[in-house]
Each structure stands twice: as structure tokens, then as C-alpha cells.
Write a protein that holds these residues in place. Structure first.
Motif, PDB file in Angstrom:
ATOM      1  N   ARG A 126     132.914  15.399 -31.169  1.00 47.28           N
ATOM      2  CA  ARG A 126     133.687  16.219 -32.089  1.00 47.28           C
ATOM      3  C   ARG A 126     132.756  17.065 -32.944  1.00 47.28           C
ATOM      4  NH1 ARG A 126     138.515  14.341 -31.445  1.00 47.28           N
ATOM      5  NH2 ARG A 126     138.945  12.168 -31.050  1.00 47.28           N
ATOM      6  N   ARG A 156     138.697  24.705 -32.862  1.00 50.19           N
ATOM      7  CA  ARG A 156     138.621  25.419 -31.579  1.00 50.19           C
ATOM      8  C   ARG A 156     139.287  24.704 -30.419  1.00 50.19           C
ATOM      9  NH1 ARG A 156     132.494  25.874 -30.503  1.00 50.19           N
ATOM     10  NH2 ARG A 156     132.272  24.465 -32.213  1.00 50.19           N
ATOM     11  N   ASP A 157     139.329  23.375 -30.426  1.00 54.95           N
ATOM     12  CA  ASP A 157     139.841  22.617 -29.285  1.00 54.95           C
ATOM     13  C   ASP A 157     140.684  21.440 -29.789  1.00 54.95           C
ATOM     14  OD1 ASP A 157     140.198  21.695 -26.691  1.00 54.95           O
ATOM     15  OD2 ASP A 157     138.252  20.707 -26.582  1.00 54.95           O
ATOM     16  N   SER A 177     138.744  18.464 -30.989  1.00 55.87           N
ATOM     17  CA  SER A 177     137.722  18.867 -31.957  1.00 55.87           C
ATOM     18  C   SER A 177     137.956  18.289 -33.354  1.00 55.87           C
ATOM     19  CB  SER A 177     137.644  20.394 -32.029  1.00 55.87           C
ATOM     20  OG  SER A 177     138.901  20.949 -32.387  1.00 55.87           O
ATOM     21  N   GLY A 236     133.204  19.878 -34.545  1.00 59.35           N
ATOM     22  CA  GLY A 236     133.780  20.364 -35.790  1.00 59.35           C
ATOM     23  C   GLY A 236     134.019  19.259 -36.784  1.00 59.35           C
TER      24      GLY A 236
END
Length: 161
Positions: A21, A72-73, A77, A23
Motif C-alpha cells: 500500500r 490511485r487504486d 491503495s 499511498g
């Protein structure tokens, strides 16, 4: 309810929540004034509800709740403390939506979990006919001349608000 979208990279064997992860590095959990899981802003004073992260609105003073690396994901994320999985493995909700009285997963798995407390003082326990609720309805719906419980207990047994 949110759906986990498969991403183009990886072999597909990685379960949601086990991916690195980027972020989420350095992100910290906190407890909101409503005693729910939150996201601690960089100022170390502001605690925003989990569902306020990556919602398109910069709530933290420096906008870290909408950081591109964090969002973003989604949900992969996000830090693990922000994500709760539903009964359907392809669905997820923000962790502060678990045990909140509302059927956020669509299958009641977020409300009928063993970790969820029984109906609170403002709720009536019954088999609900309303998709939005699971095993409890708000007492404000009792004795309103509309059936919300399959056994009609909201109209005949519930003492009301």
C-alpha cells in the motif's frame, strides 16, 4: 457498497488487502467523535471519517486524504484500517460503515457480523422488509402506518421513538 476492480498487473492470486500500500505508508488510524474509525490528517489533530478518504473532497488541511498515491487504486491503495470486506469477496465498504445500522454491503454482511452489537436504544429488532436495513430498523419508523418489519412488529409491538 463498492466493487473491487481487478487491475492489469499482477498474477491475480493476490487477495484484496494483501498488496503493498504505497499511498497508505505513514497513514494513521484515529477515532472520530462518533467513535468510528478515522484517518488522522498530517496536522495530528484532525480525524476524518474513513468514508471521507478518496471521496473527491479535500477534508484535511493539506489534502492528504485525497493524495494521488492513496487514491490511485482504491481499495488496494488504502491502509487496511480504512477497508472492510463484505460477504461477497468482490465488494468492500469503508471500515466506518460496518455496524452502522445501514445495509452498505447489500447482503447485510456488514450489519449481521458477530462483531456488531445488537440493536441500540434508538432501534427495533425485527426481520426488516426495507433493503436499507437488516436486523434492526430505526424506532422512528415504528407506528408510522407503514410495514417495515416482515412480522409487522414495527406497527403492533414496537413502543415507537
Amino acid at each position: 457498497m463498492n466493487r473491487i476492480s481487478p487491475q492489469g498487473e499482477g498474477n491475480g492470486n493476490s487477495a484484496a488487502g494483501t498488496k503493498a500500500r504505497p499511498g497508505g505508508e505513514g497513514a494513521q488510524a484515529c477515532v472520530t467523535p462518533k467513535n468510528r474509525t478515522g484517518f488522522l490528517c498530517h496536522d495530528r489533530r484532525s480525524c476524518i471519517p474513513a468514508h471521507g478518504v478518496c471521496d473527491g473532497i479535500r477534508t484535511c488541511a493539506h489534502g492528504e486524504d485525497e493524495d494521488e498515491a492513496l487514491c490511485r487504486d482504491v481499495p488496494q491503495s488504502l491502509p487496511r484500517f480504512l477497508v472492510a470486506h463484505c460477504g461477497n469477496p468482490a465488494s468492500w465498504i469503508y471500515s466506518d460503515q460496518k455496524c452502522d445500522g445501514t445495509n452498505n454491503c447489500g447482503d447485510c454482511s456488514d450489519e449481521l457480523s458477530p462483531v456488531c452489537p445488537p440493536c441500540g436504544p434508538g432501534w427495533w429488532r425485527c426481520p426488516s422488509t426495507v433493503f436499507r436495513f437488516c436486523g434492526c430498523i430505526p424506532r422512528s419508523l415504528c407506528r408510522d402506518h407503514v410495514q417495515h418489519c416482515s412480522d409487522w412488529s414495527d406497527e403492533y409491538s414496537c413502543p415507537g421513538p
